[in-house]
Design an enzyme around this catalytic site. Structure first.
Site, PDB file in Angstrom:
ATOM      1  N   HIS A  25      74.909  62.198  56.795  1.00 30.21           N
ATOM      2  CA  HIS A  25      73.342  61.933  56.588  1.00 30.21           C
ATOM      3  C   HIS A  25      72.829  62.799  55.110  1.00 30.21           C
ATOM      4  CE1 HIS A  25      73.923  64.630  59.862  1.00 30.21           C
ATOM      5  NE2 HIS A  25      73.262  65.550  59.070  1.00 30.21           N
TER       6      HIS A  25
ATOM      7  N   HIS B  54      72.433  71.304  50.257  1.00 29.80           N
ATOM      8  CA  HIS B  54      72.609  69.916  50.462  1.00 29.80           C
ATOM      9  C   HIS B  54      71.350  69.234  50.101  1.00 29.80           C
ATOM     10  CE1 HIS B  54      70.261  70.780  54.005  1.00 29.80           C
ATOM     11  NE2 HIS B  54      69.509  69.817  53.585  1.00 29.80           N
TER      12      HIS B  54
ATOM     13  N   HIS C  14      68.678  65.777  49.266  1.00 24.13           N
ATOM     14  CA  HIS C  14      67.861  64.490  49.746  1.00 24.13           C
ATOM     15  C   HIS C  14      67.644  63.703  48.739  1.00 24.13           C
ATOM     16  CE1 HIS C  14      67.501  66.299  53.989  1.00 24.13           C
ATOM     17  NE2 HIS C  14      67.541  67.565  53.225  1.00 24.13           N
TER      18      HIS C  14
ATOM     19  N   HIS D 281      68.122  71.493  48.900  1.00 24.11           N
ATOM     20  CA  HIS D 281      67.952  72.734  50.130  1.00 24.11           C
ATOM     21  C   HIS D 281      69.170  73.540  50.010  1.00 24.11           C
ATOM     22  CE1 HIS D 281      65.071  69.675  52.498  1.00 24.11           C
ATOM     23  NE2 HIS D 281      64.610  70.378  51.575  1.00 24.11           N
TER      24      HIS D 281
ATOM     25  N   THR E 248      64.500  69.715  59.136  1.00 21.08           N
ATOM     26  CA  THR E 248      64.005  68.111  58.747  1.00 21.08           C
ATOM     27  C   THR E 248      64.952  67.050  59.441  1.00 21.08           C
ATOM     28  OG1 THR E 248      65.166  68.029  56.629  1.00 21.08           O
ATOM     29  CG2 THR E 248      62.899  68.829  56.826  1.00 21.08           C
ATOM     30  N   THR E 249      66.123  67.546  60.186  1.00 18.75           N
ATOM     31  CA  THR E 249      66.683  66.781  60.978  1.00 18.75           C
ATOM     32  C   THR E 249      67.093  67.102  62.397  1.00 18.75           C
ATOM     33  OG1 THR E 249      69.076  67.894  60.534  1.00 18.75           O
ATOM     34  CG2 THR E 249      68.223  66.038  58.900  1.00 18.75           C
TER      35      THR E 249
HETATM   36  S1  B30 Z   1      67.242  71.099  56.281  1.00 15.90           S
HETATM   37  O1  B30 Z   1      67.423  71.954  55.300  1.00 15.90           O
HETATM   38  O2  B30 Z   1      65.930  71.369  57.354  1.00 15.90           O
HETATM   39  N1  B30 Z   1      67.010  69.639  55.924  1.00 15.90           N
HETATM   40  C1  B30 Z   1      70.534  71.660  59.207  1.00 15.90           C
HETATM   41  C2  B30 Z   1      70.402  72.467  58.297  1.00 15.90           C
HETATM   42  C3  B30 Z   1      69.118  72.459  57.384  1.00 15.90           C
HETATM   43  C4  B30 Z   1      68.526  71.193  57.364  1.00 15.90           C
HETATM   44  C5  B30 Z   1      68.761  70.548  58.487  1.00 15.90           C
HETATM   45  C6  B30 Z   1      69.875  70.420  59.508  1.00 15.90           C
HETATM   46  C7  B30 Z   1      71.807  71.862  60.318  1.00 15.90           C
HETATM   47  O3  B30 Z   1      72.514  72.704  59.955  1.00 15.90           O
HETATM   48  N2  B30 Z   1      71.781  71.046  61.303  1.00 15.90           N
HETATM   49  C8  B30 Z   1      72.757  71.379  62.575  1.00 15.90           C
HETATM   50  C9  B30 Z   1      73.860  70.849  62.107  1.00 15.90           C
HETATM   51  N3  B30 Z   1      74.147  69.488  61.693  1.00 15.90           N
HETATM   52  C10 B30 Z   1      75.541  69.260  61.054  1.00 15.90           C
HETATM   53  C11 B30 Z   1      75.605  69.360  59.667  1.00 15.90           C
HETATM   54  O4  B30 Z   1      76.470  69.751  59.085  1.00 15.90           O
HETATM   55  O5  B30 Z   1      74.336  68.904  59.038  1.00 15.90           O
HETATM   56  C12 B30 Z   1      74.223  68.813  62.984  1.00 15.90           C
HETATM   57  C13 B30 Z   1      73.439  67.240  62.983  1.00 15.90           C
HETATM   58  O6  B30 Z   1      72.550  67.303  61.963  1.00 15.90           O
HETATM   59  O7  B30 Z   1      74.045  66.554  63.715  1.00 15.90           O
HETATM   60 CU1  B30 Z   1      73.177  67.756  60.118  1.00 15.90          CU
HETATM   61 ZN    ZN Z   2      67.638  69.333  53.891  1.00 17.56          ZN
END
Ligand code: B30
Ligand code: ZN
Length: 272
Positions: free
Chosen positions: A74, A101, A103, A130, A212-213
């Site tokens: 993603h 990461h 977007h 982010h 946001t995920t």
């Molecule tokens: S964000 O910055 O709000 N876009 C995570 C961290 C930051 C954001 C979103 C998600 C995160 O660490 N989620 C849990 C871990 N993930 C694994 C991953 O490496 O990134 C589990 C998943 O969703 O299935 Cu993505």
């Molecule tokens: Zn993000």
């Protein structure tokens, strides 16, 4: 899980995947009242004089060993080996950076459809960076999620301008992580080289939101900087070298969640 969560742009390829409007069916929190991203309406923001400039520790130091860069299906994510820290800025405590990461949007003929997650007065930018931080005493994001305010994300808009050479090594690794699950190593950099100079950071917006995920954990302190990072259009389009999945899958593009309702929240604006 039968059908994995996905972005709207992945629906053509996998019509059964759960697009952002359906994430809550598997992840109830995604239907909460404090979700991210949001559109920031500048006429409604509240000036908060206690929001002083953030302090950065270790942001100027080059990582010690190679950085892991991954296509996780993603986004493109870089895991940090050292733990640069942020404090001040009304955060209440120090937070350590664990990963960053991005977007982004999609190139359509001569145009680039913007892919930032946040927007200001309805205006999105090409990309959004982010930098994900967690409480200093947490060992990882899963542990941080057990707390309210366990996570603090710094968000930077990326605008189409001149080439930014500080992103060259990162972008050159993209061809090595074309498919989901692939990882590569890259030469570490000081995090400060990826964001605007401290003196130019300018003001920031602050609000309480979520990841946001999925699982859309609500306990994220969001800081969105006014001053954008600049990359060239050719650098930006190279992010779609990576694909959402395997060999025959679509190029990764439009990997953003649409804006969520603000509900009972306020958005604050730093004093300087
Ligand atoms: S964000 O910055 O709000 N876009 C995570 C961290 C930051 C954001 C979103 C998600 C995160 O660490 N989620 C849990 C871990 N993930 C694994 C991953 O490496 O990134 C589990 C998943 O969703 O299935 Cu993505
Ligand atoms: Zn993000």
């Amino acid at each position: 899980v039968v059908s994995h969560w996905c972005y709207q742009s992945q629906k053509d390829e996998d019509p059964h995947c759960q697009d952002p409007r359906k994430w809550y069916q598997t992840y109830a929190t995604c239907k909460g009242k404090k979700q991210s991203p949001i559109n920031i309406v500048t006429k409604n923001v509240v000036l908060d004089k206690s929001l002083n400039p953030l302090s950065f520790e270790g942001y100027d130091v080059k990582g010690s060993s190679a950085w892991d860069i991954e296509n996780n299906g993603h986004t493109v994510k870089v895991t940090l080996d050292t733990s640069p820290k942020i404090g001040g800025g009304g955060l209440g405590r120090k937070y350590k950076a664990i990963e960053f990461h991005l977007h982004w949007g999609v190139r359509v003929e001569q145009q680039y459809l913007p892919g930032s997650e946040h927007s200001i007065d309805g205006e999105k930018q090409a990309m959004e960076l982010h930098i994900v931080h967690i409480r200093e005493d947490a060992s990882g994001i899963e542990e941080a999620k057990k707390y309210a305010n366990g996570v603090a994300v710094l968000a930077f808009f990326i605008k189409i301008e001149e080439e930014n050479r500080n992103y060259a090594t990162l972008i050159s690794e993209l061809e090595n992580i074309k498919y989901k699950g692939q990882t590569a190593q890259m030469e570490p950099l000081p995090l400060s080289s990826l964001i605007p100079p401290k003196e130019d950071l300018g003001r920031y917006y602050r609000y309480k939101g979520s990841l946001t995920t999925p699982d859309c954990y609500e306990g994220v302190i969001w800081t969105i900087f006014e001053k954008p990072i600049e990359l060239s259009l050719s650098q930006i389009t190279q992010f779609s070298t990576v694909h959402f999945d395997g060999k025959n899958s679509t190029p990764m593009a439009e990997n953003f969640r649409p804006a969520q309702f603000l509900n009972e929240r306020e958005v604050y604006w730093s004093s300087a």
